[in-house]
Design a protein around this motif. Structure first.
Motif, PDB file in Angstrom:
ATOM      1  N   LYS A  54       0.830  -1.198   0.000  1.00 35.75           N
ATOM      2  CA  LYS A  54       0.000   0.000   0.000  1.00 35.75           C
ATOM      3  C   LYS A  54       0.866   1.250   0.000  1.00 35.75           C
ATOM      4  CE  LYS A  54      -0.525   0.770   4.983  1.00 35.75           C
ATOM      5  NZ  LYS A  54      -1.507   0.921   6.090  1.00 35.75           N
ATOM      6  N   ASP A  55       0.254   2.377  -0.311  1.00 36.87           N
ATOM      7  CA  ASP A  55       0.902   3.678  -0.219  1.00 36.87           C
ATOM      8  C   ASP A  55       0.806   4.173   1.215  1.00 36.87           C
ATOM      9  OD1 ASP A  55       1.564   3.687  -2.880  1.00 36.87           O
ATOM     10  OD2 ASP A  55      -0.247   4.741  -3.504  1.00 36.87           O
ATOM     11  N   ILE A  56       1.941   4.524   1.790  1.00 35.75           N
ATOM     12  CA  ILE A  56       1.983   5.017   3.159  1.00 35.75           C
ATOM     13  C   ILE A  56       1.792   6.523   3.134  1.00 35.75           C
ATOM     14  CG2 ILE A  56       3.330   5.132   5.289  1.00 35.75           C
ATOM     15  CD1 ILE A  56       2.546   2.325   4.493  1.00 35.75           C
ATOM     16  N   LYS A  57       0.682   6.994   3.711  1.00 37.57           N
ATOM     17  CA  LYS A  57       0.421   8.424   3.814  1.00 37.57           C
ATOM     18  C   LYS A  57      -0.189   8.707   5.179  1.00 37.57           C
ATOM     19  CE  LYS A  57      -0.113   9.630  -1.070  1.00 37.57           C
ATOM     20  NZ  LYS A  57      -1.006  10.257  -2.090  1.00 37.57           N
TER      21      LYS A  57
ATOM     22  N   SER B 154       7.042  12.913   2.087  1.00 36.49           N
ATOM     23  CA  SER B 154       7.768  11.668   2.281  1.00 36.49           C
ATOM     24  C   SER B 154       7.231  10.958   3.516  1.00 36.49           C
ATOM     25  CB  SER B 154       9.272  11.930   2.441  1.00 36.49           C
ATOM     26  OG  SER B 154       9.793  12.596   1.296  1.00 36.49           O
ATOM     27  N   TYR B 155       7.127   9.638   3.415  1.00 37.08           N
ATOM     28  CA  TYR B 155       6.556   8.838   4.495  1.00 37.08           C
ATOM     29  C   TYR B 155       7.365   7.546   4.635  1.00 37.08           C
ATOM     30  CZ  TYR B 155       2.727  11.907   3.103  1.00 37.08           C
ATOM     31  OH  TYR B 155       1.988  13.001   2.745  1.00 37.08           O
ATOM     32  N   ILE B 156       7.340   6.982   5.838  1.00 39.09           N
ATOM     33  CA  ILE B 156       8.062   5.745   6.097  1.00 39.09           C
ATOM     34  C   ILE B 156       7.260   4.904   7.081  1.00 39.09           C
ATOM     35  CG2 ILE B 156       9.421   6.663   8.022  1.00 39.09           C
ATOM     36  CD1 ILE B 156      11.770   4.967   6.969  1.00 39.09           C
TER      37      ILE B 156
ATOM     38  N   SER C  23      10.091  -5.684   7.765  1.00 42.73           N
ATOM     39  CA  SER C  23       9.736  -5.044   6.497  1.00 42.73           C
ATOM     40  C   SER C  23       9.696  -3.540   6.683  1.00 42.73           C
ATOM     41  CB  SER C  23       8.384  -5.558   5.979  1.00 42.73           C
ATOM     42  OG  SER C  23       7.382  -5.433   6.964  1.00 42.73           O
ATOM     43  N   MET C  24       9.893  -2.819   5.566  1.00 40.38           N
ATOM     44  CA  MET C  24       9.916  -1.363   5.601  1.00 40.38           C
ATOM     45  C   MET C  24       9.453  -0.819   4.259  1.00 40.38           C
ATOM     46  SD  MET C  24      11.734   1.608   4.642  1.00 40.38           S
ATOM     47  CE  MET C  24      13.401   1.099   4.264  1.00 40.38           C
ATOM     48  N   ILE C  25       8.693   0.276   4.301  1.00 42.29           N
ATOM     49  CA  ILE C  25       8.246   0.965   3.091  1.00 42.29           C
ATOM     50  C   ILE C  25       8.585   2.442   3.233  1.00 42.29           C
ATOM     51  CG2 ILE C  25       6.288   1.595   1.621  1.00 42.29           C
ATOM     52  CD1 ILE C  25       4.880  -0.904   2.489  1.00 42.29           C
ATOM     53  N   TYR C  26       9.273   2.975   2.228  1.00 40.87           N
ATOM     54  CA  TYR C  26       9.560   4.411   2.165  1.00 40.87           C
ATOM     55  C   TYR C  26       9.074   4.928   0.829  1.00 40.87           C
ATOM     56  CZ  TYR C  26      12.106   8.771   1.458  1.00 40.87           C
ATOM     57  OH  TYR C  26      12.422  10.081   1.176  1.00 40.87           O
ATOM     58  N   GLN C  27       8.365   6.048   0.837  1.00 47.22           N
ATOM     59  CA  GLN C  27       7.887   6.620  -0.408  1.00 47.22           C
ATOM     60  C   GLN C  27       7.940   8.134  -0.323  1.00 47.22           C
ATOM     61  OE1 GLN C  27       3.837   4.957  -0.270  1.00 47.22           O
ATOM     62  NE2 GLN C  27       3.087   7.059  -0.302  1.00 47.22           N
ATOM     63  N   THR C  28       8.154   8.745  -1.478  1.00 42.78           N
ATOM     64  CA  THR C  28       8.237  10.197  -1.562  1.00 42.78           C
ATOM     65  C   THR C  28       7.787  10.642  -2.944  1.00 42.78           C
ATOM     66  OG1 THR C  28       9.701  12.115  -1.317  1.00 42.78           O
ATOM     67  CG2 THR C  28      10.631  10.151  -2.332  1.00 42.78           C
ATOM     68  N   GLU C  29       7.283  11.854  -3.037  1.00 46.77           N
ATOM     69  CA  GLU C  29       6.921  12.475  -4.309  1.00 46.77           C
ATOM     70  C   GLU C  29       8.036  13.451  -4.678  1.00 46.77           C
ATOM     71  OE1 GLU C  29       3.050  14.160  -4.346  1.00 46.77           O
ATOM     72  OE2 GLU C  29       2.075  12.384  -3.506  1.00 46.77           O
TER      73      GLU C  29
END
Length: 429
Positions: free
Chosen positions: A245-248, A275-277, A312-318
């Motif tokens: 999923k997208d982390i927001k 940015s989210y983690i 597990s880890m999820i990092y996302q940024t625009e």
């Protein structure tokens, strides 16, 4: 604004001999400006969140009555209503899966300039944190897409929705401590497991007791049993694909849990403007419990001691309005040991130690670029290592494999009903 003209005549008696006659001696013109107040308008900005978890609620319908001024919340749960006349109103917020909220307002232009927060209560609470996908297109004919909300209600999920796949029609798993999945009677090794399209060796820990990926990090489970398209391959039986999923989130939140198999926790926070983690870690305590329970027990000759852990880890940024980056990391480690001090029955061959260790890790960076002409380009890499070690007394077998997978596709939407997708899928080991 109105203008009024008034003309006045002044009369004066003539002092002359002709008494009773009068004449006009002057004129007065009066000009007045009359102002009629215009109706003042206000603006209401707000944010809609879930009561309790404070998760933002997107695509919620917001209506201001009786004028019927309406809008929808964005992905961040925010909305703005403009040109609201001053006076009493009722704000209605509605979203499927939540209780409708009706709030009475006495609208004042000065009091509604700041953003307000509105809370919606879910109609059914399945877990403290819940993932929901609103719409998703189907690309494969012989497939089934399972959202987290539906998976949590399936029998056998045990608050791990990925486990619910084992109870779907046409799906089974081998007996014993195997973590593989049998799809439509095919061999267990004919089923492939993927995360965001990149292959991993297993999706369940020993015995299928728990999934290797934190369940709250999954947005959808894709079970492909037959007829999957050209962007899937290397599977005869079927494919089990997990989409992250997208982390927001606009706040830091954590959650710890303890059940009959696992103990662990997860954490999510915002680390930048866009940015989210999120990170999680779990470990089982079945092995230590069995060791303690059978220690010194002469009636137990053979003891199976399984244990497993994962992170597990999820990092996302625009990066900008068109380019998005996402990094998914996953690590898993399983151990199964058989302990026998006196042998099983009279067979001395079963005396001694046996162990089987299996593990892997993956790093999956992903890029997605949205073009101006209704097209999207995606590129991702999966890099990691798989390893397994089998030991029986002084005999052992050990295998390590470096894995590299690459995927890319370009999607063009020619119209609302027709699109083309082309790309490539590469694997090296």
């Amino acid at each position: 604004m109105k203008m009024a003209l008034r003309f006045c005549r002044g009369l004066e008696r003539n002092p002359g001999p002709s008494r009773g006659r009068s004449r006009i001696i002057g004129g007065v013109i009066s000009v007045g400006l009359l102002f009629t107040p215009l109706a003042l308008a206000a603006q209401l900005s707000g944010r809609v969140v879930e009561r309790g978890t404070k998760d933002r609620i997107g695509r919620a319908l917001v209506v201001m009555l009786p004028e019927k001024i309406r809008t929808e919340t964005d992905d961040q749960g925010r909305f703005t209503l403009k040109d609201i006349p001053v006076g009493p109103h009722t704000l209605v917020i509605n979203r499927p899966g939540y209780q409708k909220s009706e709030i009475s307002f006495d609208v004042d232009a000065q009091t509604l300039d700041t953003e307000k927060t509105f809370y919606l209560s879910p109609t059914q609470v399945l877990a403290e944190f819940e993932t929901q996908v609103l719409t998703k297109e189907r690309k494969e004919s012989g497939s089934e897409r399972i959202t987290m909300k539906r998976a949590k209600t399936l029998p056998g999920s045990g608050f791990d929705p990925i486990r619910a796949v084992q109870n779907l029609p046409g799906v089974n798993r081998p007996p014993g401590f195997s973590s593989q999945v049998i799809i439509q009677g095919s061999a267990p090794q004919d089923t492939r497991y993927q995360i965001d399209g990149h292959e991993i060796p297993i999706v369940f820990h020993f015995g299928g007791l728990s999934s290797v990926l934190e369940p709250e990090f999954v947005s959808e489970i894709n079970l492909l049993t037959a007829g999957y398209s050209a962007n899937r391959g290397r599977a005869i039986g079927g494919i089990l694909d997990l989409e992250t999923k997208d982390i927001k989130t606009d706040r830091a939140k954590g959650h710890g849990y303890l059940d009959i198999f696992n103990v662990g926790g997860r954490f999510e926070t915002q680390v930048g403007e866009k940015s989210y983690i999120a990170a999680s870690a779990r470990t089982s305590f079945i092995g230590p419990v069995l060791r303690a329970a059978t220690r010194g027990n002469d009636n137990v000759a053979l003891t199976a001691v399984p244990s497993f852990s994962d992170t597990s880890m999820i990092y996302q940024t625009e990066i900008n309005d068109r380019l998005k980056f996402k990094l998914v990391t996953l690590g898993s480690y399983d151990t199964l040991e058989l302990l026998s001090d006196s042998g099983l029955g009279d067979d001395p061959a079963l005396r001694g130690s046996f162990s089987n260790r299996t593990g892997f890790y993956r790093l999956i960076p992903q890029l997605a670029y949205t073009h101006e002409d209704r097209s999207v380009s995606r590129f991702s890499i999966g890099v990691g290592q798989d390893f397994t070690r089998f030991e029986f007394n002084d005999q052992f077998f050990s295998l390590r494999s470096n894995a590299l997978t690459t995927r890319a596709d370009h999607e063009v939407a020619w119209s609302d009903t027709f699109k083309t997708i082309f790309g490539f899928d590469h694997r090296y080991a």
